[in-house]
Design a protein around this motif. Structure first.
Motif, PDB file in Angstrom:
ATOM      1  N   ARG A  24     -59.321 -58.920 -10.937  1.00 34.11           N
ATOM      2  CA  ARG A  24     -57.889 -59.104 -10.740  1.00 34.11           C
ATOM      3  C   ARG A  24     -57.374 -58.269  -9.576  1.00 34.11           C
ATOM      4  O   ARG A  24     -57.997 -57.287  -9.187  1.00 34.11           O
ATOM      5  CB  ARG A  24     -57.123 -58.703 -12.004  1.00 34.11           C
ATOM      6  N   ILE A  25     -56.209 -58.653  -9.111  1.00 34.62           N
ATOM      7  CA  ILE A  25     -55.479 -57.882  -8.116  1.00 34.62           C
ATOM      8  C   ILE A  25     -54.236 -57.343  -8.806  1.00 34.62           C
ATOM      9  O   ILE A  25     -53.417 -58.111  -9.301  1.00 34.62           O
ATOM     10  CB  ILE A  25     -55.092 -58.749  -6.907  1.00 34.62           C
ATOM     11  N   CYS A  26     -54.111 -56.023  -8.835  1.00 38.31           N
ATOM     12  CA  CYS A  26     -52.974 -55.390  -9.499  1.00 38.31           C
ATOM     13  C   CYS A  26     -51.968 -54.923  -8.458  1.00 38.31           C
ATOM     14  O   CYS A  26     -52.315 -54.228  -7.501  1.00 38.31           O
ATOM     15  CB  CYS A  26     -53.434 -54.209 -10.342  1.00 38.31           C
ATOM     16  N   HIS A  27     -50.707 -55.288  -8.672  1.00 39.97           N
ATOM     17  CA  HIS A  27     -49.625 -54.937  -7.759  1.00 39.97           C
ATOM     18  C   HIS A  27     -48.701 -53.872  -8.349  1.00 39.97           C
ATOM     19  O   HIS A  27     -47.614 -53.655  -7.823  1.00 39.97           O
ATOM     20  CB  HIS A  27     -48.799 -56.189  -7.429  1.00 39.97           C
ATOM     21  N   CYS A  28     -49.104 -53.206  -9.433  1.00 44.04           N
ATOM     22  CA  CYS A  28     -48.216 -52.221 -10.060  1.00 44.04           C
ATOM     23  C   CYS A  28     -48.007 -51.027  -9.133  1.00 44.04           C
ATOM     24  O   CYS A  28     -48.817 -50.741  -8.245  1.00 44.04           O
ATOM     25  CB  CYS A  28     -48.733 -51.786 -11.427  1.00 44.04           C
ATOM     26  N   ARG A  29     -46.912 -50.329  -9.342  1.00 44.51           N
ATOM     27  CA  ARG A  29     -46.555 -49.199  -8.478  1.00 44.51           C
ATOM     28  C   ARG A  29     -47.587 -48.084  -8.559  1.00 44.51           C
ATOM     29  O   ARG A  29     -47.890 -47.449  -7.550  1.00 44.51           O
ATOM     30  CB  ARG A  29     -45.161 -48.685  -8.846  1.00 44.51           C
ATOM     31  N   ASN A  30     -48.167 -47.833  -9.737  1.00 42.48           N
ATOM     32  CA  ASN A  30     -49.204 -46.800  -9.848  1.00 42.48           C
ATOM     33  C   ASN A  30     -50.411 -47.139  -8.984  1.00 42.48           C
ATOM     34  O   ASN A  30     -50.952 -46.269  -8.295  1.00 42.48           O
ATOM     35  CB  ASN A  30     -49.638 -46.597 -11.299  1.00 42.48           C
ATOM     36  N   CYS A  31     -50.853 -48.379  -9.013  1.00 43.02           N
ATOM     37  CA  CYS A  31     -51.997 -48.782  -8.186  1.00 43.02           C
ATOM     38  C   CYS A  31     -51.654 -48.696  -6.700  1.00 43.02           C
ATOM     39  O   CYS A  31     -52.481 -48.267  -5.894  1.00 43.02           O
ATOM     40  CB  CYS A  31     -52.468 -50.190  -8.547  1.00 43.02           C
ATOM     41  N   GLN A  32     -50.443 -49.092  -6.336  1.00 47.47           N
ATOM     42  CA  GLN A  32     -50.041 -48.996  -4.933  1.00 47.47           C
ATOM     43  C   GLN A  32     -50.147 -47.553  -4.449  1.00 47.47           C
ATOM     44  O   GLN A  32     -50.726 -47.279  -3.391  1.00 47.47           O
ATOM     45  CB  GLN A  32     -48.602 -49.488  -4.747  1.00 47.47           C
ATOM     46  N   LYS A  33     -49.595 -46.635  -5.213  1.00 48.67           N
ATOM     47  CA  LYS A  33     -49.601 -45.233  -4.798  1.00 48.67           C
ATOM     48  C   LYS A  33     -51.004 -44.641  -4.856  1.00 48.67           C
ATOM     49  O   LYS A  33     -51.411 -43.900  -3.955  1.00 48.67           O
ATOM     50  CB  LYS A  33     -48.639 -44.429  -5.652  1.00 48.67           C
ATOM     51  N   ALA A  34     -51.760 -44.961  -5.910  1.00 50.03           N
ATOM     52  CA  ALA A  34     -53.103 -44.396  -6.067  1.00 50.03           C
ATOM     53  C   ALA A  34     -54.055 -44.881  -4.976  1.00 50.03           C
ATOM     54  O   ALA A  34     -54.909 -44.125  -4.507  1.00 50.03           O
ATOM     55  CB  ALA A  34     -53.671 -44.744  -7.444  1.00 50.03           C
ATOM     56  N   MET A  35     -53.903 -46.137  -4.567  1.00 52.35           N
ATOM     57  CA  MET A  35     -54.813 -46.704  -3.574  1.00 52.35           C
ATOM     58  C   MET A  35     -54.292 -46.537  -2.146  1.00 52.35           C
ATOM     59  O   MET A  35     -55.036 -46.731  -1.195  1.00 52.35           O
ATOM     60  CB  MET A  35     -55.065 -48.190  -3.864  1.00 52.35           C
ATOM     61  N   GLY A  36     -53.000 -46.205  -1.998  1.00 54.70           N
ATOM     62  CA  GLY A  36     -52.423 -46.121  -0.659  1.00 54.70           C
ATOM     63  C   GLY A  36     -52.415 -47.474   0.010  1.00 54.70           C
ATOM     64  O   GLY A  36     -52.594 -47.612   1.215  1.00 54.70           O
ATOM     65  N   SER A  37     -52.202 -48.503  -0.802  1.00 47.29           N
ATOM     66  CA  SER A  37     -52.333 -49.885  -0.369  1.00 47.29           C
ATOM     67  C   SER A  37     -51.336 -50.742  -1.155  1.00 47.29           C
ATOM     68  O   SER A  37     -50.875 -50.328  -2.219  1.00 47.29           O
ATOM     69  CB  SER A  37     -53.765 -50.349  -0.657  1.00 47.29           C
ATOM     70  N   PRO A  38     -51.026 -51.939  -0.685  1.00 49.24           N
ATOM     71  CA  PRO A  38     -50.083 -52.792  -1.414  1.00 49.24           C
ATOM     72  C   PRO A  38     -50.577 -53.233  -2.796  1.00 49.24           C
ATOM     73  O   PRO A  38     -49.782 -53.650  -3.627  1.00 49.24           O
ATOM     74  CB  PRO A  38     -49.914 -54.017  -0.511  1.00 49.24           C
TER      75      PRO A  38
END
Length: 130
Positions: A24-38
């Motif tokens: 899957r592709i996760c767009h949640c805010r935690n994943c965005q910040k943790a990965m430094g990516s959209p």
């Protein structure tokens, strides 16, 4: 089947046995910040299907998930469930970066406004319904 991968500098290597539970592709805010990516594109495996060698560190990004990264180069490798069940492996860190193709987008309600989802995959505003 066994698939291998590792971090940018090569200090951490891993093996993933068998097929992932989902991709899957996760767009949640935690994943965005943790990965430094959209978003975080990942393959979900049972933790017991993963073997990791090399020095990693963890950051608790929530009560349920630790983010695991290489202590040398900082490559973000896994989202590791703290309950011992599953781990998300970043798709781009597999040696064969095309080994898995996502089938769904999750947490689309939190995606960045300029991200256009025109790939035809199923989209969920939050997590996948039970």
């Amino acid at each position: 089947m066994t698939r291998e991968g590792g971090c940018l500098c090569g200090a951490v290597r891993f093996k993933a046995e068998g097929e992932p539970i989902n991709v899957r592709i996760c767009h949640c805010r935690n994943c965005q910040k943790a990965m430094g990516s959209p978003f975080f594109a990942r393959a979900l495996f049972n933790q017991n299907a993963l073997t990791v060698a090399g020095n990693t560190s963890r950051y608790a990004s929530s009560e349920a998930i630790d983010r695991v990264f290489c202590t040398t180069c900082g490559t973000r490798l896994f989202s590791w469930r703290t309950n011992g069940t599953v781990a998300g492996v970043a798709l781009a860190v597999f040696d064969d970066r095309n080994a898995f193709a996502p089938t769904e987008h999750i947490w689309v309600a939190e995606k960045m406004a300029w991200v256009k989802l025109e790939d035809g995959l199923v989209q969920y505003p939050g997590t996948v319904p039970p």
